[in-house]
Design a protein around this motif. Structure first.
Motif, PDB file in Angstrom:
ATOM      1  N   LYS A   4       0.938   1.270   5.490  1.00  0.00           N
ATOM      2  CA  LYS A   4      -0.403   1.629   5.946  1.00  0.00           C
ATOM      3  C   LYS A   4      -0.706   0.997   7.294  1.00  0.00           C
ATOM      4  N   ASP A   5      -1.514   1.703   8.105  1.00  0.00           N
ATOM      5  CA  ASP A   5      -1.938   1.149   9.391  1.00  0.00           C
ATOM      6  C   ASP A   5      -3.120   0.206   9.190  1.00  0.00           C
ATOM      7  N   SER A   6      -3.718  -0.257  10.285  1.00  0.00           N
ATOM      8  CA  SER A   6      -4.810  -1.230  10.199  1.00  0.00           C
ATOM      9  C   SER A   6      -6.048  -0.663   9.515  1.00  0.00           C
ATOM     10  N   ASN A   7      -6.187   0.668   9.491  1.00  0.00           N
ATOM     11  CA  ASN A   7      -7.345   1.304   8.857  1.00  0.00           C
ATOM     12  C   ASN A   7      -7.066   1.749   7.423  1.00  0.00           C
ATOM     13  N   GLY A   8      -5.853   1.518   6.941  1.00  0.00           N
ATOM     14  CA  GLY A   8      -5.507   1.896   5.575  1.00  0.00           C
ATOM     15  C   GLY A   8      -4.939   3.294   5.438  1.00  0.00           C
ATOM     16  N   ALA A  48       5.130  -3.976   6.112  1.00  0.00           N
ATOM     17  CA  ALA A  48       4.260  -4.514   7.166  1.00  0.00           C
ATOM     18  C   ALA A  48       4.807  -4.226   8.560  1.00  0.00           C
ATOM     19  N   GLU A  49       5.936  -3.503   8.656  1.00  0.00           N
ATOM     20  CA  GLU A  49       6.568  -3.262   9.951  1.00  0.00           C
ATOM     21  C   GLU A  49       7.060  -1.825  10.073  1.00  0.00           C
ATOM     22  N   LYS A  62       4.336  -4.693  14.056  1.00  0.00           N
ATOM     23  CA  LYS A  62       3.576  -4.967  12.823  1.00  0.00           C
ATOM     24  C   LYS A  62       2.502  -3.894  12.669  1.00  0.00           C
ATOM     25  N   THR A  63       2.337  -3.393  11.447  1.00  0.00           N
ATOM     26  CA  THR A  63       1.391  -2.312  11.200  1.00  0.00           C
ATOM     27  C   THR A  63      -0.069  -2.778  11.339  1.00  0.00           C
ATOM     28  N   GLU A  64      -0.333  -4.079  11.276  1.00  0.00           N
ATOM     29  CA  GLU A  64      -1.713  -4.567  11.408  1.00  0.00           C
ATOM     30  C   GLU A  64      -2.260  -4.343  12.824  1.00  0.00           C
ATOM     31  N   PHE A  65      -1.399  -4.049  13.803  1.00  0.00           N
ATOM     32  CA  PHE A  65      -1.835  -3.820  15.181  1.00  0.00           C
ATOM     33  C   PHE A  65      -1.780  -2.345  15.562  1.00  0.00           C
ATOM     34  N   LYS A  67      -2.834   1.972  14.694  1.00  0.00           N
ATOM     35  CA  LYS A  67      -3.627   2.967  13.967  1.00  0.00           C
ATOM     36  C   LYS A  67      -2.952   4.314  14.169  1.00  0.00           C
TER      37      LYS A  67
END
Length: 69
Positions: A4-8, A48-49, A62-65, A67
């Motif tokens: 998933k990206d930062s927005n889910g 996460a990657e 990293k997927t947290e950065f 969208k």
């Protein structure tokens, strides 16, 4: 394994993503700017990657950065 990206939003092979933050590239003086589009991503073993071509080379991000574009 859901990636998933930062927005889910769910990411899949071949999707395009956009950076939501300026990222310094380790081992280089290069910085990837916010808004850079990474096309045709590949999923890795880690949820996460992702892997994709950005700034002229292939790198793991990293997927947290990211969208979904």
């Amino acid at each position: 394994m859901d990636v998933k990206d930062s927005n889910g939003n769910l990411l899949a092979e071949g999707d395009s993503v956009t950076l939501i933050k300026d990222l310094k590239v380790r081992g280089s003086s290069q910085t990837l700017k916010r808004g850079t589009v990474v096309k045709n991503i590949r999923l890795t073993n880690s949820p996460a990657e992702i892997e994709g071509r950005a700034g002229g080379s292939t790198m793991v991000l990293k997927t947290e950065f990211l969208k979904k574009a």
